[in-house]
Write a protein that holds these residues in place. Structure first.
Motif, PDB file in Angstrom:
ATOM      1  N   TYR A 163      56.400 102.611 -88.036  1.00  0.00           N
ATOM      2  CA  TYR A 163      54.991 102.240 -88.099  1.00  0.00           C
ATOM      3  C   TYR A 163      54.757 101.051 -87.165  1.00  0.00           C
ATOM      4  O   TYR A 163      55.652 100.270 -86.898  1.00  0.00           O
ATOM      5  CB  TYR A 163      54.596 101.779 -89.505  1.00  0.00           C
ATOM      6  N   GLN A 208      51.839  97.761 -86.860  1.00  0.00           N
ATOM      7  CA  GLN A 208      50.754  97.074 -87.565  1.00  0.00           C
ATOM      8  C   GLN A 208      50.164  96.033 -86.639  1.00  0.00           C
ATOM      9  O   GLN A 208      50.823  95.044 -86.287  1.00  0.00           O
ATOM     10  CB  GLN A 208      51.262  96.404 -88.844  1.00  0.00           C
ATOM     11  N   PHE A 231      57.432  98.287 -88.014  1.00  0.00           N
ATOM     12  CA  PHE A 231      58.190  98.441 -89.252  1.00  0.00           C
ATOM     13  C   PHE A 231      58.869  99.804 -89.284  1.00  0.00           C
ATOM     14  O   PHE A 231      58.252 100.828 -88.987  1.00  0.00           O
ATOM     15  CB  PHE A 231      57.273  98.325 -90.470  1.00  0.00           C
ATOM     16  N   GLN A 288      58.617 104.754-100.151  1.00  0.00           N
ATOM     17  CA  GLN A 288      59.295 104.357 -98.929  1.00  0.00           C
ATOM     18  C   GLN A 288      59.811 102.932 -99.063  1.00  0.00           C
ATOM     19  O   GLN A 288      59.192 102.083 -99.697  1.00  0.00           O
ATOM     20  CB  GLN A 288      58.339 104.448 -97.736  1.00  0.00           C
ATOM     21  N   PHE A 319      60.879  99.670 -96.806  1.00  0.00           N
ATOM     22  CA  PHE A 319      60.575  99.143 -95.482  1.00  0.00           C
ATOM     23  C   PHE A 319      61.563  98.068 -95.055  1.00  0.00           C
ATOM     24  O   PHE A 319      62.074  97.306 -95.883  1.00  0.00           O
ATOM     25  CB  PHE A 319      59.167  98.541 -95.459  1.00  0.00           C
ATOM     26  N   GLY A 320      61.775  97.999 -93.738  1.00  0.00           N
ATOM     27  CA  GLY A 320      62.541  96.915 -93.166  1.00  0.00           C
ATOM     28  C   GLY A 320      61.662  95.682 -92.971  1.00  0.00           C
ATOM     29  O   GLY A 320      60.462  95.717 -93.231  1.00  0.00           O
ATOM     30  N   PRO A 321      62.251  94.582 -92.482  1.00  0.00           N
ATOM     31  CA  PRO A 321      61.509  93.317 -92.352  1.00  0.00           C
ATOM     32  C   PRO A 321      60.589  93.259 -91.143  1.00  0.00           C
ATOM     33  O   PRO A 321      59.778  92.345 -91.041  1.00  0.00           O
ATOM     34  CB  PRO A 321      62.636  92.280 -92.221  1.00  0.00           C
ATOM     35  N   ARG A 368      58.645  91.774 -84.447  1.00  0.00           N
ATOM     36  CA  ARG A 368      57.394  91.287 -83.842  1.00  0.00           C
ATOM     37  C   ARG A 368      57.552  91.329 -82.335  1.00  0.00           C
ATOM     38  O   ARG A 368      58.384  90.607 -81.770  1.00  0.00           O
ATOM     39  CB  ARG A 368      57.106  89.866 -84.311  1.00  0.00           C
TER      40      ARG A 368
END
Lengths: 116, 109
Positions: free
Chosen positions: A35, A37, A90, A105, A107-109, A112
């Motif tokens: 994903y 964001q 992500f 799901q 999620f990883g951290p 950026r």
């Protein structure tokens, strides 16, 4: 279990450069996702995979490529980086659709990424 | 496009129950309601999901109206660590999640 891990945490790219965002999960999940964001927005699906060797496009795949050679790893490749790809990325994994309703799901951290 | 509508932001006093509403008037019979939250810039965290019946786990309760057109996530005793963006998602078996902008919950001391 480490869960879902992502590297690097931060990266600055120049326009036109390429890079690979790494994602690894140790939960033996079949499904993996990428994903992005953008600031103040929800997450948008880039690509997903339902198992090793199988990938498919999500909502915003342009400018990205993925591969899934193992169950654990799902790298995301950016070719010819553009400022519009500045975002937080992500990776996530899930057990899959074994039973409807058990589809959460993990999620990883996040990574950026800034493209200048 | 997200199939849900949520308020942009809400405040809640620490120790009180936080009730986060979600409208999903076009939900179909096979679609589940999921709630996730995102604390600061971390990855989203699964909270709870349900189909028709109300659900409760160690984190929260999910109340789904009888017509399934809306739901409420309840955090029974909100703490400062519950400050986050909360996402309500409806999804059918085989579909991919669509995350909308969510509700920004601020828990105030």
């Amino acid at each position: 279990n480490a869960g879902v891990t992502q590297t690097p945490k931060f990266r600055i790219l120049k326009i036109g450069q390429s890079m690979t965002l790494q994602c690894t999960q140790d939960m033996n999940h079949n499904y993996m996702y990428w994903y992005r964001q953008d600031p103040g927005m929800g997450l948008k699906l880039i690509y997903y995979s339902v198992g090793a060797g199988i990938t498919d496009k999500g909502e915003v795949p342009n400018g990205y490529n993925v591969s899934r050679s193992t169950t654990e790893d799902f790298p995301l490749r950016l070719e010819l980086a553009a400022p519009s790809q500045t975002s937080v990325y992500f990776c996530a994994s899930s057990r899959g659709q074994i039973k409807a309703g058990t589809y959460e799901q993990y999620f990883g951290p996040g990574t950026r990424l800034t493209v200048t | 496009d997200a199939k849900t509508t949520q308020p942009t932001s809400m405040d809640c006093a620490e120790g009180r129950a936080a009730n986060l509403p979600c409208n999903h008037s076009t939900i179909s019979g096979n679609e589940y309601v999921y709630w996730y939250r995102q604390i600061h810039s971390q990855g989203p965290q699964y909270i709870i999901h349900g189909l028709k019946n109300n659900e409760t786990n160690e984190m929260a309760s999910l109340i789904i109206t009888e017509d399934r057109k809306s739901s409420t996530l309840i955090l029974p005793h909100a703490t400062l660590r519950d400050t986050a963006v909360y996402y309500c998602i409806v999804q059918d078996y085989g579909q991919n999640f669509v995350f909308g902008p969510g509700t920004r919950l601020s828990v105030l001391p």
